[in-house]
Design an enzyme around this catalytic site. Sequence first.
Site, PDB file in Angstrom:
ATOM      1  N   CYS A 331     -30.065  38.137 -13.202  1.00 20.01           N
ATOM      2  CA  CYS A 331     -30.243  36.726 -12.863  1.00 20.01           C
ATOM      3  C   CYS A 331     -31.712  36.440 -12.546  1.00 20.01           C
ATOM      4  O   CYS A 331     -32.551  36.492 -13.443  1.00 20.01           O
ATOM      5  CB  CYS A 331     -29.306  36.332 -11.727  1.00 20.01           C
ATOM      6  SG  CYS A 331     -29.056  34.533 -11.609  1.00 20.01           S
ATOM      7  N   HIS A 429     -23.897  38.386 -13.053  1.00 20.09           N
ATOM      8  CA  HIS A 429     -23.582  39.073 -11.804  1.00 20.09           C
ATOM      9  C   HIS A 429     -22.297  39.875 -12.012  1.00 20.09           C
ATOM     10  O   HIS A 429     -21.397  39.461 -12.737  1.00 20.09           O
ATOM     11  CB  HIS A 429     -23.383  38.071 -10.668  1.00 20.09           C
ATOM     12  CG  HIS A 429     -24.614  37.304 -10.320  1.00 20.09           C
ATOM     13  ND1 HIS A 429     -25.692  37.887  -9.703  1.00 20.09           N
ATOM     14  CD2 HIS A 429     -24.940  36.003 -10.514  1.00 20.09           C
ATOM     15  CE1 HIS A 429     -26.634  36.976  -9.516  1.00 20.09           C
ATOM     16  NE2 HIS A 429     -26.205  35.823  -9.996  1.00 20.09           N
TER      17      HIS A 429
END
Length: 487
Positions: A331, A429
Amino acid sequence: MTARVVMVQGCTSDAGKSTLVAALCRWVRRRGITVAPFKPQNMALNSAVTVDGGEIGRAQAVQAQAAGVAPHTDFNPVLLKPNSDTGAQVIVHGHPVGNMDAVGYHAYKRVAMDAVLASHARLVHAYDVVVVEGAGSPAEINLRDRDIANMGYAEAVDCPVILVADIDRGGVFAHLVGTLAVLAPSERDRIAGFVINRFRGDIALLEPGLDWLRRETGKPVLGVLPYLHGLMLEAEDAIPREVMPTAQARVRVVVPVLPRISNHTDVDALRAHPDVDLRFVGPGDAPPPCDLIVLPGSKSTRADLAWLRAEGWETAIRRHLRYGGRVIGICGGFQMLGHAVHDPDGVEGEAGSTPGLGLLDIDTVLTPRKQLHRVEGHLLPDGVAVTGYEIHCGISAGAGLARPLVQLDGGRVDGARSDDGQVAGTYLHGVFDHPDALDALLRFAGVTAPATLDIHALRDASIDRLADTVEAHMDTDALLSLFGLSL
């Protein structure tokens, strides 16, 4: 149908509220009763994507697993994600409503309470039991006005409260009695009993104190829970304190503790793996030699990128790669690996651009609209299964995306891999959570034939340990009565 609602509040942060709520959810579920977790307001940078396409605190996703239900935005209607020392992104019913400082949010709490009560109303009509987690401590009298997180909520819905304290910190009796002392009379009346958490030693030595506590307060002690080592539960926010055993480790992984680190639970599977020695490296500590560096997510990517440089990480990463090491960015960490991160609208702070590390041929533009997706796909080039979720405001573009890391179901691709095979990045994630993806990524880090580990099964086993501990160390007759269940 109206559910029985019971709230767990703590004398301090990290007293054990999240774990006790998870334990009680599983304990109730074992009796064939439908149960939902609920946290009116959470402040955390670890979050999860829900089945209804929103964002909630990661701890509530764990509690949903304990309850045997899919995570939903109603389980955590207000989520605060700090992006500075004085401000936070405010997320209501799963979606951002803006960035606010402390004063601005205090004024907004009347609106936030409406959201809390709307979620509460839906849950009490859908479940038999709702187990509620407070935030911080009800003893923070400066936050009592317009409180939606602790006694303000409990008073509004008229529910009983279990007060938990951490004896491992010391001063447990002062914490309990002192907390009662600052509560209003009506708030004290709704304390149904105490739970003492993380006890080590002979319970006989504690009994005189428990007798004194009962006499002094007139409240029952519902249980004394032992210190449980080796629990594998996703942290609500704090970096895990317990270091996992590493005697058989074959690979060293380091993770920089960014000032605004987000979803560090992404590396839980690595932390639990018998082949891995994982270390979080904080400010002022030199990055140690390792096989794999994981750049984690960030709530303030440009500010954390500047911190990395100031702490010497850019030099350390380049040296690490010269010696054949591997790097994965997740991310915000993925965004840092590109040529630049642009924030023209000031999404994460002051508008502007910051040069990236230049290790992947991408550029990222932060945009106001947040991407929230639960995804499945296949890790490239291995083709093994991978699962995860996306929570990001950035859109990345560039030639590096022609070598993606993930082929998502539905035709999309995600992430990038460097031409030399040493650097990879992804928006996913939980990329390490699927056992097959974990094996493949450990092979990328240099581990041949890694042991297989299922982090979801480990988490579920930890939740079962918590429920077993409730059964063994709490007054279950009192709990059954409190939850309105038959003896």
